[in-house]
Structures are given as structure tokens and as C-alpha cells.
Design an enzyme around this catalytic site. Structure first.
Site, PDB file in Angstrom:
ATOM      1  N   LYS A  93       0.782  -0.626   0.403  1.00 55.04           N
ATOM      2  CA  LYS A  93      -0.022  -0.215  -0.040  1.00 55.04           C
ATOM      3  C   LYS A  93       0.794   0.901  -0.300  1.00 55.04           C
ATOM      4  CE  LYS A  93      -4.280   2.826  -0.155  1.00 55.04           C
ATOM      5  NZ  LYS A  93      -3.708   2.670  -1.045  1.00 55.04           N
ATOM      6  N   GLN A 114       6.868   3.954   3.511  1.00 55.56           N
ATOM      7  CA  GLN A 114       5.787   3.140   3.667  1.00 55.56           C
ATOM      8  C   GLN A 114       5.847   2.139   4.509  1.00 55.56           C
ATOM      9  OE1 GLN A 114       4.074   5.984   1.475  1.00 55.56           O
ATOM     10  NE2 GLN A 114       1.781   5.305   3.163  1.00 55.56           N
ATOM     11  N   LYS A 129       5.219   1.134  -3.574  1.00 52.42           N
ATOM     12  CA  LYS A 129       4.936   2.817  -3.797  1.00 52.42           C
ATOM     13  C   LYS A 129       5.399   3.108  -5.225  1.00 52.42           C
ATOM     14  CE  LYS A 129       5.066   7.648  -2.542  1.00 52.42           C
ATOM     15  NZ  LYS A 129       4.177   7.909  -1.307  1.00 52.42           N
ATOM     16  N   ASP A 169      -0.046  10.161  -5.014  1.00 48.36           N
ATOM     17  CA  ASP A 169       1.015  10.860  -4.056  1.00 48.36           C
ATOM     18  C   ASP A 169       1.270  12.201  -4.633  1.00 48.36           C
ATOM     19  OD1 ASP A 169       3.270  10.493  -1.772  1.00 48.36           O
ATOM     20  OD2 ASP A 169       4.962  11.627  -3.317  1.00 48.36           O
ATOM     21  N   ASN A 244      -2.224  19.433  -1.985  1.00 48.75           N
ATOM     22  CA  ASN A 244      -2.734  18.297  -0.781  1.00 48.75           C
ATOM     23  C   ASN A 244      -2.460  18.507   0.108  1.00 48.75           C
ATOM     24  OD1 ASN A 244      -3.398  15.475  -0.202  1.00 48.75           O
ATOM     25  ND2 ASN A 244      -5.561  16.134  -1.116  1.00 48.75           N
ATOM     26  N   SER A 381      -6.645   5.745   3.805  1.00 49.08           N
ATOM     27  CA  SER A 381      -6.693   5.034   2.277  1.00 49.08           C
ATOM     28  C   SER A 381      -7.366   3.448   2.767  1.00 49.08           C
ATOM     29  CB  SER A 381      -5.834   4.831   2.003  1.00 49.08           C
ATOM     30  OG  SER A 381      -4.738   6.033   1.227  1.00 49.08           O
TER      31      SER A 381
HETATM   32  P1  NDP Z   1       0.806  17.611  -4.560  1.00 49.09           P
HETATM   33  O1  NDP Z   1       1.560  17.180  -5.592  1.00 49.09           O
HETATM   34  O2  NDP Z   1      -0.726  17.948  -3.811  1.00 49.09           O
HETATM   35  O3  NDP Z   1       1.318  19.083  -4.016  1.00 49.09           O
HETATM   36  C1  NDP Z   1       2.877  19.937  -3.403  1.00 49.09           C
HETATM   37  C2  NDP Z   1       3.493  20.902  -3.860  1.00 49.09           C
HETATM   38  O4  NDP Z   1       4.458  20.511  -2.991  1.00 49.09           O
HETATM   39  C3  NDP Z   1       3.200  21.527  -4.508  1.00 49.09           C
HETATM   40  O5  NDP Z   1       2.670  22.984  -4.014  1.00 49.09           O
HETATM   41  C4  NDP Z   1       4.560  21.630  -5.445  1.00 49.09           C
HETATM   42  O6  NDP Z   1       4.968  22.186  -5.982  1.00 49.09           O
HETATM   43  C5  NDP Z   1       5.135  20.963  -4.060  1.00 49.09           C
HETATM   44  N1  NDP Z   1       6.594  21.060  -4.537  1.00 49.09           N
HETATM   45  C6  NDP Z   1       6.809  18.723  -5.175  1.00 49.09           C
HETATM   46  N2  NDP Z   1       7.664  19.235  -5.536  1.00 49.09           N
HETATM   47  C7  NDP Z   1       8.554  19.084  -5.430  1.00 49.09           C
HETATM   48  C8  NDP Z   1      10.158  20.407  -5.266  1.00 49.09           C
HETATM   49  N3  NDP Z   1      10.944  18.903  -6.153  1.00 49.09           N
HETATM   50  N4  NDP Z   1      10.080  21.135  -4.996  1.00 49.09           N
HETATM   51  C9  NDP Z   1      10.041  22.208  -4.336  1.00 49.09           C
HETATM   52  N5  NDP Z   1       8.355  22.085  -4.428  1.00 49.09           N
HETATM   53  C10 NDP Z   1       7.695  20.913  -4.577  1.00 49.09           C
HETATM   54  O7  NDP Z   1       1.473  16.466  -3.451  1.00 49.09           O
HETATM   55  P2  NDP Z   1       0.542  16.124  -2.262  1.00 49.09           P
HETATM   56  O8  NDP Z   1       0.465  17.501  -1.713  1.00 49.09           O
HETATM   57  O9  NDP Z   1       0.420  14.727  -1.895  1.00 49.09           O
HETATM   58  O10 NDP Z   1       2.380  15.792  -1.511  1.00 49.09           O
HETATM   59  C11 NDP Z   1       2.992  16.845  -0.517  1.00 49.09           C
HETATM   60  C12 NDP Z   1       4.009  15.267   0.553  1.00 49.09           C
HETATM   61  O11 NDP Z   1       3.344  15.189   1.112  1.00 49.09           O
HETATM   62  C13 NDP Z   1       4.893  14.583  -0.699  1.00 49.09           C
HETATM   63  O12 NDP Z   1       6.279  14.563   0.258  1.00 49.09           O
HETATM   64  C14 NDP Z   1       4.156  13.284  -0.254  1.00 49.09           C
HETATM   65  O13 NDP Z   1       4.885  11.947  -0.835  1.00 49.09           O
HETATM   66  C15 NDP Z   1       3.624  13.149   1.310  1.00 49.09           C
HETATM   67  N6  NDP Z   1       2.980  12.030   1.188  1.00 49.09           N
HETATM   68  C16 NDP Z   1       1.228  12.817   0.919  1.00 49.09           C
HETATM   69  C17 NDP Z   1       0.630  11.854   0.809  1.00 49.09           C
HETATM   70  C18 NDP Z   1      -0.593  12.232   0.349  1.00 49.09           C
HETATM   71  O14 NDP Z   1      -1.580  11.871   0.895  1.00 49.09           O
HETATM   72  N7  NDP Z   1      -1.136  12.839  -0.669  1.00 49.09           N
HETATM   73  C19 NDP Z   1       0.322  11.015   2.443  1.00 49.09           C
HETATM   74  C20 NDP Z   1       1.506  11.612   2.763  1.00 49.09           C
HETATM   75  C21 NDP Z   1       2.085  11.601   2.457  1.00 49.09           C
HETATM   76  P3  NDP Z   1       5.761  22.382  -7.843  1.00 49.09           P
HETATM   77  O15 NDP Z   1       3.306  22.957  -8.169  1.00 49.09           O
HETATM   78  O16 NDP Z   1       5.744  23.953  -7.661  1.00 49.09           O
HETATM   79  O17 NDP Z   1       5.496  21.419  -8.001  1.00 49.09           O
HETATM   80  O1  2IT Z   2       3.308   8.906   1.751  1.00 50.24           O
HETATM   81  C1  2IT Z   2       2.278   8.433   1.658  1.00 50.24           C
HETATM   82  O2  2IT Z   2       1.388   7.973   2.598  1.00 50.24           O
HETATM   83  C2  2IT Z   2       1.449   8.378   0.426  1.00 50.24           C
HETATM   84  N1  2IT Z   2       1.126   8.714  -1.080  1.00 50.24           N
HETATM   85  C3  2IT Z   2      -0.359   7.916   0.411  1.00 50.24           C
HETATM   86  C4  2IT Z   2      -0.548   6.734   0.312  1.00 50.24           C
HETATM   87  C5  2IT Z   2      -2.282   5.632   0.367  1.00 50.24           C
HETATM   88  O3  2IT Z   2      -1.988   4.685   0.218  1.00 50.24           O
HETATM   89  O4  2IT Z   2      -2.768   6.351   0.866  1.00 50.24           O
END
Ligand code: NDP
Ligand code: 2IT
Length: 449
Positions: A93, A114, A129, A169, A244, A381
């Protein structure tokens, strides 16, 4: 670098030899192994039967070609990945990331983290992942759909509700999950709802999944603040990213009486001392897919946009890095400490460099590592999978209630484990040990796997 137990040092050396050049993966493994010294001192049997070496080796790594046709009729090629890291506790997952920086080392670091994160939730999910080096920036809906369909055409043969269950992600949200689920359904001729999570509410998604990672991270930080007799109420916060995780972190901070004064994207950051206007950020990022600079353009006076630079220069009580790995350096951490930061909660995966973590810990700042603080997303999830399995759909309140109690449980487990192993208040140690022990116990029970 912290001194490691001799046996762990040897395991680390072997991990480095076998995974040359995969910096992020090596960084993630080192952080966990550095925490395990105290465990193997008490329980030397955990080093038997190459248990730790097996935990550091993914069960399966899949790399595939993703051909697709852009709007001009050109054929494009990307690389797809799925690392099925550990299935001792349940089906693999973990999310899918679409970003040009994606490579095998990054997917492996994320899959490794993860595995322990999922173990911490207490739910029956293994770790995995995946993703692609596809860059969704500036692509039309049609291009995104054709890419997702081609990606799923290959990935589908490796998935299944009892095998491997991806989610979103970076670069993968509700739109992409919809296109991938649609293609999976066509290919398999099965309405296998629990094969993906983060689905839309009309076709089997869970209420509160979209909000879960950010809300969960805020719950975790609230619980940490409570150990010092305080809360978000009246605190100024800085949240990096505007995707997100960042958006729903800011929403929960606001609900708890805090004020987020800065957020960012990869081009720069905005400072709005009145508190970030979340309706505008949601419209810009979830609907119009604009840059964060447009926030400053549309808000006008009173809002500053800083192109490039470091968002961590903005003084705050609570910092929540929620963009990407290694976005907060030792230098940034020292600046935050100088400016009086009280707590740091990682919404992203491994956003603080090892040096930054050390700076926070030495300064006595409350520090929540990503694998604990951002576990609310994957936990919800798993709740989505439960609802799909029982063909049920829970209310928002019911789902959020479960999320809140899971986050409280993770916080308390990390705190109690840190205490038990002689490092009270060290959530990094608590999370790594508690996650490891659950995975290790399951693996041992299953024989040499
Ligand atoms: P999104 O794609 O929704 O948003 C990512 C954000 O981070 C954007 O504002 C993006 O800016 C910025 N960003 C991404 N890559 C870079 C980079 N290399 N340098 C600077 N800024 C960057 O992703 P999420 O919000 O889902 O994910 C954000 C983080 O949270 C990640 O580390 C992800 O692994 C982690 N995460 C996500 C989960 C989920 O449920 N979605 C769960 C747990 C952890 P830009 O648009 O300019 O690229
Ligand atoms: O980093 C994370 O935990 C996620 N991107 C969410 C994974 C999931 O299966 O909901």
C-alpha cells in the site's frame, strides 16, 4: 553522523554497496538503523536470520516503459515504477508520484518509509510506492488521461485488492486516480473498488480521504503541543507546498485557532500575515492549476511573493514542511530555531535533512517525523478499503473520528516507545522502533520470507 551498533553498521555498509547512488534510499535506511541500536541492545535476536537485511531489501521492483501520444501527435516515453517493498502486514500500500525527479532510488526510499508508516497505523497494510518521471505541469486533461491509461495498462497486472493498492502522491490526485481506475476496470472487466484509494466519492471513494493527510498531521502536532501544555490556538504557522497535504494542513490549523502566514510551490512563497485565504488557494491549485505567485497578484496589497528563496526564513511558532524530501536544510532549521520555533511536523515524506533533524532535537524543538505525522492519509486509505470491502460508505464525521483516534494512537505509541527506550520526547526514535517491531514480528512469524 550518529555512531551505530557494530552489527547495524555492517548492515548499513552492505545496503550502501548494493544500492550505489540511491542517496535518498540510503538516507532513509540510515535514519531507521540509527534508531535500532537501542532495540538490538535489548533484543539481540532481532539481528538473527538476516531479519533487518531482509527488511531493507524490497520484495519486488518493477520498472516499465510508458509510451503515450501528446496533443500534437508526438509519441512520448516515460519510465514507470512500482516498488513492492513489504507485504508482511497486508497488501502493498502506498502512493504513486508523477514528477520529473522520480527515479528508482526515490521510489525505494518512499516504499521503505511507507512500510514503517503503515505498520504504525496498526492497520493491515504492507508498504509499497510507485510513480513515473512524467511531468504533469502544463499538460492538458487529454494528455493526463492518455498517460494514466498507458501507465495503468502495464501496472494493472501487478495490482489487486489483495496484492497491491496504490493511491495518490505528488502530481497524482483525484483526477489521475479516476483515469487509472477507469482503465483498470476496462482491462480487468471487474469493478474492483479497493484496488486504488483516493477515489472520487461517486465511485467508491471515502469521505475525508482528501483531507486526511493534512488533518492528520495537524492532529499529530496538536497532540505534541499538548505535551507542553499548549495548542495551535493563537500560533503563527508556516506550511510549505500548496498541494493536497499543505491545503488540508492549513485548513485544520485554522479550525484549531492557528494562523498560517506563508505557503509555497516550487517557484516561490507567499506571505499573508492576515492568514492564508484557503478558498483562493484551493481555487488556484485544485481548479485553475495556477502558480502560487497568482495568489499575491490577486490579493494585492498586504501580500508578499518571494520568488525562490526559503520559506523557512519566515518566523513562526509551528513549521510544517509539506512539499517534498530534503526541502528543509540544516541552515533552514537553525534559522527557524533562532526565530523561536516551538514545533515542527513533517507533512511530506523526509522533508528535513538529517542535519535539520539534529538541529531541532538539540534545540529541544518538538519534532514529528513524516512516517508518524503524515500517516493519516494512508490510514484513511485503509478505511476506504474497509468501506469498499463491506460495500458501505461512512459519514464524514464517522471517518474523521476514526482518523483522529488513529493519529492519537500513533502519537501515544511513538511517545511511549521513545520513553521505554530511554529517549523521552524523541518521536523519531519512537516511530522508527515502534514501526520496525511490528514489521519484524510479523516477518518472523511468517518464516524466512
Ligand atoms: P501535491 O502534488 O498535491 O503537492 C505538492 C506540493 O509540493 C506542490 O505545491 C509542489 O509545487 C510542491 N513540490 C513538489 N515537488 C517539489 C520540489 N521538488 N521542490 C519544491 N516544491 C515541490 O502533492 P501532495 O501534497 O500529495 O504531497 C506533498 C508531500 O506529502 C510529498 O512528500 C508526499 O510524498 C507527502 N505525502 C502525501 C500524502 C497524500 O495523501 N497525498 C500522504 C503522505 C505524505 P509545484 O506545484 O510547483 O511542483
Ligand atoms: O506517502 C503516503 O503515505 C501517501 N502518499 C498516501 C499513500 C496511500 O496509500 O494512501
Amino acid at each position: 553522523m550518529t555512531k551505530m551498533d557494530e552489527k547495524l553498521e555492517a548492515i548499513m555498509a552492505e545496503v550502501m554497496r548494493r544500492n550505489t547512488g540511491e542517496e535518498e534510499f540510503i538516507q532513509a535506511v540510515r535514519e531507521v538503523l540509527e534508531s535500532l541500536g537501542r532495540v538490538v541492545a535489548k533484543r539481540p535476536d532481532y539481528t538473527d536470520d538476516a531479519l533487518i537485511e531482509r527488511i531493507c531489501e524490497p520484495e519486488r521492483q518493477i520498472i516499465f516503459r510508458v509510451p503515450w501520444v501528446d496533443d500534437r501527435g508526438h509519441v512520448c516515453i516515460n519510465r514507470g515504477f512500482r516498488v513492492q517493498f513489504n507485504s508482511a502486514l497486508g497488501p502493498y500500500k502506498g502512493g504513486l508520484r508523477f514528477h520529473p525527479s522520480v527515479n528508482l532510488g526515490i521510489v525505494k526510499f518512499l516504499g521503505f518509509e511507507q512500510t514503517f508508516k503503515n505498520a504504525l497505523t496498526g492497520l493491515p497494510i504492507g508498504g509499497g510506492k510507485g510513480g513515473s518521471d512524467f511531468n504533469p505541469r502544463g499538460r492538458s486533461d487529454g494528455e493526463i488521461m492518455r498517460f494514466c491509461q498507458s501507465f495503468m495498462t502495464e501496472l494493472s497486472r501487478h495490482l489487486g485488492e489483495y496484492t497491491d493498492v496504490p493511491a495518490g502522491d505528488i502530481g497524482v490526485g483525484g483526477r489521475e486516480i479516476g483515469y487509472m481506475f477507469g482503465q483498470y476496470k476496462r482491462l480487468m472487466n471487474r469493478y474492483e473498488a479497493a484496488v486504488l484509494t483516493g477515489k472520487g466519492l461517486v465511485y467508491g471513494g471515502s469521505r475525508a480521504r482528501k483531507e486526511a493527510t493534512g488533518y492528520g498531521a495537524a492532529y499529530f502536532v496538536e497532540a505534541m503541543l499538548a505535551t507542553r501544555g499548549t495548542s495551535f490556538d493563537g500560533k503563527s504557522c508556516v506550511v510549505s507546498g500548496s498541494g493536497n497535504v499543505a491545503i488540508y494542513t492549513m485548513e485544520k490549523i485554522r479550525a484549531n485557532g492557528g494562523r498560517t502566514i506563508a505557503c509555497s510551490d516550487s517557484n516561490g512563497y507567499v506571505v499573508d500575515e492576515r492568514g492564508i485565504d484557503l478558498d483562493l488557494v484551493k481555487e488556484l491549485k485544485e481548479v485553475r492549476r495556477e502558480r502560487i505567485s497568482v495568489y499575491a497578484e490577486e490579493k494585492g496589497a498586504g501580500v508578499r511573493y518571494i520568488s525562490g528563496g526559503s520559506i523557512w526564513d519566515v518566523p513562526c511558532d509551528v513549521a510544517m514542511p509539506s512539499a517534498t524530501q530534503n526541502e528543509l536544510t540544516g541552515k533552514d532549521a537553525r534559522r527557524l530555531v533562532e526565530n523561536g520555533v516551538l514545533a515542527v511536523g513533517e507533512g511530506a515524506n523526509m522533508p528535513s535533512t538529517p542535519e535539520a533533524v539534529r538541529v531541532f532535537q538539540e534545540a529541544g524543538v518538538l519534532f514529528a517525523p513524516g512516517k508518524a505525522a503524515n500517516a493519516g492519509g494512508v490510514a484513511t486509505s485503509a478505511l476506504e478499503m474497509q468501506q469498499n470491502a463491506s460495500r458501505d460508505s461512512w459519514t464524514f464525521e464517522q471517518t474523521e473520528q476514526r482518523l483522529a483516534s488513529i493519529m492519537r494512537h500513533i502519537h501515544d505509541t511513538c511517545a511511549a516507545t521513545a520513553e521505554e527506550f530511554g529517549a523521552p520526547g524523541n518521536y523519531v526514535l519512537g516511530a522508527n522502533i515502534a514501526g520496525f517491531v511490528r514489521v519484524a514480528e510479523a516477518m518472523r512469524a511468517l518464516g524466512v520470507i
